[in-house]
Design a protein around this motif. Sequence first.
Motif, short mmCIF file in Angstrom:
data_model
loop_
_atom_site.label_atom_id
_atom_site.label_comp_id
_atom_site.label_asym_id
_atom_site.label_seq_id
_atom_site.Cartn_x
_atom_site.Cartn_y
_atom_site.Cartn_z
N GLY A 55 0.82 -1.21 0.00
CA GLY A 55 0.00 0.00 0.00
C GLY A 55 0.85 1.26 0.00
N GLY A 56 0.15 2.39 -0.04
CA GLY A 56 0.84 3.67 -0.02
C GLY A 56 1.30 4.14 -1.38
N SER A 57 1.03 3.37 -2.41
CA SER A 57 1.44 3.70 -3.77
C SER A 57 0.34 3.31 -4.75
CB SER A 57 2.73 2.95 -4.14
OG SER A 57 2.93 2.92 -5.54
N PRO A 58 0.12 4.12 -5.79
CA PRO A 58 -0.81 3.72 -6.84
C PRO A 58 -0.44 2.38 -7.45
CG PRO A 58 -0.32 6.05 -7.05
CD PRO A 58 0.63 5.50 -6.01
N GLY A 59 0.85 2.02 -7.38
CA GLY A 59 1.27 0.73 -7.89
C GLY A 59 0.53 -0.42 -7.23
N GLY A 60 0.18 -0.26 -5.95
CA GLY A 60 -0.57 -1.29 -5.24
C GLY A 60 -1.97 -1.48 -5.82
N VAL A 61 -2.53 -0.40 -6.36
CA VAL A 61 -3.85 -0.48 -7.00
C VAL A 61 -3.75 -1.29 -8.30
CG1 VAL A 61 -5.68 0.87 -8.10
CG2 VAL A 61 -4.65 1.68 -5.97
N ALA A 62 -2.72 -1.00 -9.08
CA ALA A 62 -2.50 -1.76 -10.31
C ALA A 62 -2.28 -3.22 -10.01
CB ALA A 62 -1.31 -1.18 -11.07
N ARG A 63 -1.57 -3.50 -8.93
CA ARG A 63 -1.27 -4.87 -8.54
C ARG A 63 -2.55 -5.63 -8.17
NH1 ARG A 63 0.78 -9.92 -8.24
NH2 ARG A 63 1.31 -10.60 -6.12
N VAL A 64 -3.35 -5.07 -7.28
CA VAL A 64 -4.55 -5.74 -6.81
C VAL A 64 -5.56 -5.94 -7.94
CG1 VAL A 64 -6.60 -5.44 -5.35
CG2 VAL A 64 -4.33 -5.06 -4.39
N ASN A 65 -5.67 -4.96 -8.83
CA ASN A 65 -6.65 -5.04 -9.91
C ASN A 65 -6.15 -5.77 -11.15
OD1 ASN A 65 -8.74 -3.61 -8.60
ND2 ASN A 65 -7.77 -1.66 -9.09
N ASN A 66 -4.90 -6.25 -11.09
CA ASN A 66 -4.31 -6.99 -12.23
C ASN A 66 -4.27 -6.16 -13.51
OD1 ASN A 66 -3.80 -9.51 -10.86
ND2 ASN A 66 -6.01 -9.87 -10.92
N TRP A 67 -4.11 -4.85 -13.38
CA TRP A 67 -4.13 -4.00 -14.57
C TRP A 67 -2.93 -4.27 -15.49
CZ3 TRP A 67 -5.83 1.33 -12.09
CH2 TRP A 67 -7.20 1.26 -11.81
N LEU A 68 -1.79 -4.52 -14.92
CA LEU A 68 -0.63 -4.82 -15.76
C LEU A 68 -0.78 -6.18 -16.43
CD1 LEU A 68 2.53 -3.51 -13.85
CD2 LEU A 68 1.73 -2.83 -16.12
N GLU A 69 -1.26 -7.15 -15.68
CA GLU A 69 -1.47 -8.48 -16.24
C GLU A 69 -2.45 -8.41 -17.41
OE1 GLU A 69 0.02 -9.07 -12.09
OE2 GLU A 69 -1.33 -7.68 -13.13
N ASP A 70 -3.52 -7.64 -17.24
CA ASP A 70 -4.51 -7.50 -18.30
C ASP A 70 -3.92 -6.77 -19.51
OD1 ASP A 70 -6.33 -8.75 -16.67
OD2 ASP A 70 -7.33 -6.90 -16.02
N GLU A 71 -3.08 -5.80 -19.24
CA GLU A 71 -2.46 -5.02 -20.33
C GLU A 71 -1.63 -5.92 -21.24
OE1 GLU A 71 -0.95 -2.19 -22.88
OE2 GLU A 71 -2.60 -1.93 -21.44
N PHE A 72 -0.90 -6.85 -20.65
CA PHE A 72 0.04 -7.65 -21.43
C PHE A 72 -0.47 -9.05 -21.78
CE2 PHE A 72 2.89 -4.52 -19.47
CZ PHE A 72 3.61 -4.11 -20.59
N LYS A 73 -1.67 -9.40 -21.34
CA LYS A 73 -2.19 -10.75 -21.55
C LYS A 73 -2.27 -11.10 -23.03
CE LYS A 73 -5.99 -13.80 -20.22
NZ LYS A 73 -7.28 -13.90 -19.47
N ALA A 74 -2.83 -10.18 -23.83
CA ALA A 74 -3.00 -10.46 -25.26
C ALA A 74 -1.66 -10.59 -25.98
CB ALA A 74 -3.83 -9.36 -25.92
N SER A 75 -0.61 -9.99 -25.41
CA SER A 75 0.71 -10.06 -26.02
C SER A 75 1.48 -11.30 -25.57
CB SER A 75 1.52 -8.80 -25.65
OG SER A 75 0.85 -7.63 -26.06
N GLY A 76 0.89 -12.07 -24.66
CA GLY A 76 1.55 -13.28 -24.17
C GLY A 76 2.71 -13.01 -23.25
#
Length: 372
Positions: A55-76
Amino acid sequence: MHPFFANLRRWAAPPLALVFALALTAAAVSPAQAAPDTIRIGVATAGGGDPVTWGGSPGGVARVNNWLEDEFKASGIKVEWLFFKGAGPAVNEALSNKQIDFAYQGDLPQIVGRSNGLKTKLLLVSGARNNLYLVAPPKSDIKSIKDLKDRTVSIFRGTNGHLVAINVLAANGLAERDIKGVNLDTGSAQAALVSNGVDAAFGGYEWFKVRDQGLAKVVYSTQGQDPAFTRQASLLVRSEFEQANPAEVQRVVDVFVRAARWSSDEKNRDELFRIWARSGTPVASWAAEFDQQQLAARNSPLVDDFIIGRYKAVVADALKLKLIRREVSIDDWFDTRYLKNALKKQGLENYWTAYDAKGNPKAGSAASVAAR
């Protein structure tokens, strides 16, 4: 013309058709740089929860919501998060060994890493103006910083709280040598304080949970004090990775900026604290850490004059205190191209307030979000 010179002329100037053919062949056998199979992000905290987050960082929000995983999923491309109990120093070691591609950590360990030759670029801020606290056992006679003289005090050395603690001591007429400093990580410091193994401890928001359990009292806080007594955290990328994968770096920055925008909206305050609470730090602790502070000021990704000034001050203080051995230039360290692209794409160029070197709103800057 002598046959020799005629042949030489033919060798020196091949037909254009042959030139294009050779170029096409070269392109066929020299494909563009392939995208990475995995993007590895190191986080300078042990974190908590399942899956592990912080916590304490917007990065924690991206982590919990899997935003990075979703961003790169289609690219494998797989996204891998690595959390380090040893905080900033441990992250530096991982960077040095090329075990991670991106690093979220505080200002002092970042400076130390750069002074030791780590080739990185600072992309954006992801947790500004973090507070520092001094805590002591509930029945302790310690009531102020000045009472720390000759006391045993826990300081997590090498982290961004270390330098702020030294500056707080100095502001109260004490040097680090005036206390009996003990280098303990967060968990060890809590165990030591509760068992009276140390007289006091410097640390961050993690101490509110201990306080609320009746096991510690907050003696000093940087909240509302000079912004120079706050700690900054940001996202770095290994230079080698950035040079080979600029498109992927842009996509990571895009997601962090999206998370910063969401985390800066006051309508999301309660939900933000609930997300961060998944790391094991209760909602009440986040409410205390952010009490009477605008989310936008704390979660802005901007690398403004305040941030640059704080990093330069960290360099100067670290050199003076011999935490680094040589002067470190940081003017060419901040690479905000990706941040500017993300802000433009998401229509956020005027969303956050830029601050001057003293931490005040910069003249001509956009109004703060809360004031709209």
